[in-house]
Design a protein around this motif. Structure first.
Motif, PDB file in Angstrom:
ATOM      1  N   UNK A 182       0.825  -1.203   0.000  1.00 35.05           N
ATOM      2  CA  UNK A 182       0.000   0.000   0.000  1.00 35.05           C
ATOM      3  C   UNK A 182       0.860   1.253   0.000  1.00 35.05           C
ATOM      4  N   UNK A 183       1.922   1.247   0.815  1.00 29.73           N
ATOM      5  CA  UNK A 183       2.795   2.420   0.923  1.00 29.73           C
ATOM      6  C   UNK A 183       3.447   2.727  -0.422  1.00 29.73           C
ATOM      7  N   UNK A 184       3.953   1.689  -1.096  1.00 30.27           N
ATOM      8  CA  UNK A 184       4.595   1.887  -2.403  1.00 30.27           C
ATOM      9  C   UNK A 184       3.593   2.462  -3.398  1.00 30.27           C
ATOM     10  N   UNK A 185       2.390   1.886  -3.424  1.00 28.16           N
ATOM     11  CA  UNK A 185       1.395   2.316  -4.402  1.00 28.16           C
ATOM     12  C   UNK A 185       0.947   3.757  -4.170  1.00 28.16           C
ATOM     13  N   UNK A 186       0.637   4.096  -2.921  1.00 26.32           N
ATOM     14  CA  UNK A 186       0.142   5.442  -2.635  1.00 26.32           C
ATOM     15  C   UNK A 186       1.236   6.477  -2.819  1.00 26.32           C
ATOM     16  N   UNK A 187       2.442   6.175  -2.349  1.00 24.07           N
ATOM     17  CA  UNK A 187       3.536   7.140  -2.517  1.00 24.07           C
ATOM     18  C   UNK A 187       3.873   7.315  -3.991  1.00 24.07           C
ATOM     19  N   UNK A 188       3.781   6.225  -4.777  1.00 25.29           N
ATOM     20  CA  UNK A 188       4.029   6.343  -6.212  1.00 25.29           C
ATOM     21  C   UNK A 188       3.037   7.286  -6.873  1.00 25.29           C
ATOM     22  N   UNK A 189       1.751   7.138  -6.529  1.00 26.88           N
ATOM     23  CA  UNK A 189       0.729   8.017  -7.095  1.00 26.88           C
ATOM     24  C   UNK A 189       0.943   9.464  -6.665  1.00 26.88           C
ATOM     25  N   UNK A 190       1.230   9.667  -5.375  1.00 26.38           N
ATOM     26  CA  UNK A 190       1.392  11.021  -4.861  1.00 26.38           C
ATOM     27  C   UNK A 190       2.654  11.702  -5.342  1.00 26.38           C
ATOM     28  N   UNK A 191       3.754  10.964  -5.403  1.00 29.78           N
ATOM     29  CA  UNK A 191       5.003  11.555  -5.871  1.00 29.78           C
ATOM     30  C   UNK A 191       4.937  11.864  -7.361  1.00 29.78           C
ATOM     31  N   UNK A 192       4.207  11.062  -8.120  1.00 25.87           N
ATOM     32  CA  UNK A 192       3.974  11.382  -9.528  1.00 25.87           C
ATOM     33  C   UNK A 192       3.237  12.712  -9.646  1.00 25.87           C
ATOM     34  N   UNK A 193       2.194  12.876  -8.839  1.00 28.48           N
ATOM     35  CA  UNK A 193       1.444  14.132  -8.850  1.00 28.48           C
ATOM     36  C   UNK A 193       2.335  15.304  -8.476  1.00 28.48           C
ATOM     37  N   UNK A 224      -5.757   4.565  -9.976  1.00 25.94           N
ATOM     38  CA  UNK A 224      -6.056   3.152  -9.726  1.00 25.94           C
ATOM     39  C   UNK A 224      -5.219   2.626  -8.564  1.00 25.94           C
ATOM     40  N   UNK A 225      -3.926   2.967  -8.538  1.00 27.48           N
ATOM     41  CA  UNK A 225      -3.054   2.510  -7.454  1.00 27.48           C
ATOM     42  C   UNK A 225      -3.547   3.009  -6.100  1.00 27.48           C
ATOM     43  N   UNK A 226      -3.954   4.277  -6.049  1.00 29.57           N
ATOM     44  CA  UNK A 226      -4.445   4.825  -4.789  1.00 29.57           C
ATOM     45  C   UNK A 226      -5.744   4.139  -4.356  1.00 29.57           C
ATOM     46  N   UNK A 227      -6.649   3.919  -5.309  1.00 27.99           N
ATOM     47  CA  UNK A 227      -7.905   3.242  -4.983  1.00 27.99           C
ATOM     48  C   UNK A 227      -7.663   1.824  -4.478  1.00 27.99           C
ATOM     49  N   UNK A 228      -6.763   1.091  -5.112  1.00 32.38           N
ATOM     50  CA  UNK A 228      -6.446  -0.264  -4.667  1.00 32.38           C
ATOM     51  C   UNK A 228      -5.887  -0.262  -3.246  1.00 32.38           C
TER      52      UNK A 228
END
Length: 431
Positions: A242-253, A399-403
């Motif tokens: 979860x941490x990898x997915x959410x941080x990936x989405x947020x850091x992309x933003x 999608x990553x954040x929702x998952x």
């Protein structure tokens, strides 16, 4: 007597002053190191011009920062849990303040790589010490107090950006770096004088409270997980994903919102406004969601936050496609507001599940996921853009954040730590 009053009085007996001064000191240190992450985009242009090199050659600088800052968390946390925060914080003052000062004398790209990496180590020390100071001294207010520190890291840059943008010009940014380096070093030194860890008696009293509460509820007794034992629980690995997915989405933003806005043909004012709103929305989100998670179910707060972040990213794409400026900016605020609290919710939940005495090392292992999130948010996202375009790339982040939000619903308390052979000895306060 309330739980908060009990901990306030116990802390005052140990410290001789209010435990809230520890939060102030931690927040101060976090605020002054925030330029490493949030001001870099304002100084890389003048640096590249002064060194007469393409801006693309400085791309590795920020990547190295994320890797070193994230990767340093575990050894720093392991040491801190055993020896306390003070010596490490003094070291951080020299590393973070000194490296920023010396950036003004860099004459080659490799020197920028080296100095920014050295400074990143100092930032990593400050980050893990500040977050875990809240976890160790505030078992009753984990979410709020970690929110204060991480809010300072996100929002502290707001005090530096106007000064930097007004003065960091080609041939003149060296004075900016030197002044900021001095401010960073001195502020962290002040924090080092104040920060300390609880004595063993504090942890003993905390465990007694947990046992009493568990017996009253007919549930489990206290837990005190060593990091090796924590790695044997499925909850940790689910949280890591979860941490990898959410941080990936947020850091992309965070890294690409200006480029995204430009690619979607939004005007320059909108692009600049979106970048300006990011740290503000992120800082407020960490504090608000941290406080709410103390009062409500932390797991459900995490599920709601990450799911709303995902919906916010979908809205960013939708409003950009229609050219709706106000909607686009509102969506950026929404996505960031609900992404950024991951840095408050995760450390608090780790302490809930695995105890406070080893929290520095335990959360540091989870925080290492930011490295992989940074890889996705930077290099991988850039490649995906070339393959499928900006809109689909940002939707993938959604999608990553929702998952991650859905996955949070599966989390369960691992219960008390049993049959551990590798207990860490909590640090003796290094006064």
């Amino acid at each position: 007597m309330s739980e908060e009053t009990t901990y306030d009085e116990r802390a005052r007996d140990h410290l001789g002053f209010s435990r809230w001064w520890l939060v102030v000191a931690a927040a101060l240190a976090m605020a002054v190191v925030s330029p490493y992450q949030y001001v870099w985009s304002s100084i890389e242009g003048p640096m590249a011009a002064d060194l007469d090199i393409p801006l693309t050659q400085l791309g590795l600088v920020f990547t190295l920062f994320v890797i070193v800052q994230s990767g340093s968390q575990f050894p720093v946390g392991w040491w801190r849990d055993r020896h306390g925060p003070r010596l490490l914080t003094f070291l951080a003052a020299g590393l973070a303040g000194g490296a920023y000062y010396l950036l003004s004398y860099a004459t080659a790209v490799w020197q920028l790589y080296l100095l920014y990496s050295v400074g990143a180590l100092g930032v990593g020390i400050v980050y893990t010490i500040s977050v875990n100071t809240a976890l160790k001294w505030f078992p009753d207010r984990k979410g709020f107090t970690t929110g204060v520190g991480t809010m300072a890291f996100a929002g502290g840059a707001a005090f530096f950006v106007p000064y930097v943008r007004a003065n960091a010009t080609t041939g003149a940014y060296d004075a900016v770096l030197q002044n900021m380096g001095l401010v960073i070093g001195i502020a962290i030194l002040v924090a080092a004088v104040v920060l300390r860890d609880p004595p063993q008696s504090w942890y003993d009293a905390r465990k007694a409270d947990q046992v009493t509460a568990a017996e009253a509820d007919g549930g489990d007794t206290a837990r005190d997980y060593h990091w090796r034992t924590m790695l044997g629980t499925w909850q940790f690995w689910l949280m890591y994903g979860m941490f990898v997915a959410v941080s990936g989405a947020g850091l992309m933003l965070t890294a690409k919102i200006v480029s995204f806005a430009q690619a979607m043909q939004l005007d320059a004012v909108t692009a600049t406004a979106s970048a300006t709103l990011l740290p503000v929305a992120g800082g407020i989100g960490r504090l608000v969601l941290g406080e709410l998670s103390d009062r409500l179910n932390r797991r459900l707060a995490m599920a709601a936050s990450f799911s709303l972040c995902g919906l916010g990213l979908f809205a960013v794409v939708g409003f950009s496609q229609t050219g709706t400026t106000v909607g686009f900016l509102a969506a950026v605020v929404l996505a960031t507001f609900f992404w950024s609290p991951q840095y408050t919710l995760f450390p608090s939940l780790v302490a809930d599940y695995y105890g406070e005495s080893n929290s520095s090392a335990n959360y540091a292992l989870l925080y290492s996921g930011k490295m992989w999130g940074g890889v996705f948010g930077g290099a991988v996202a850039a490649w995906v853009v070339t393959q499928v375009g900006w809109s689909l790339t940002f939707q993938l982040g959604g999608v990553l954040a929702l998952l991650s939000g859905i996955a949070a619903l599966a989390l369960r308390d691992p219960g008390p730590a049993t049959n551990q052979s590798n207990h860490a000895t909590p640090a003796v306060s290094d006064d």
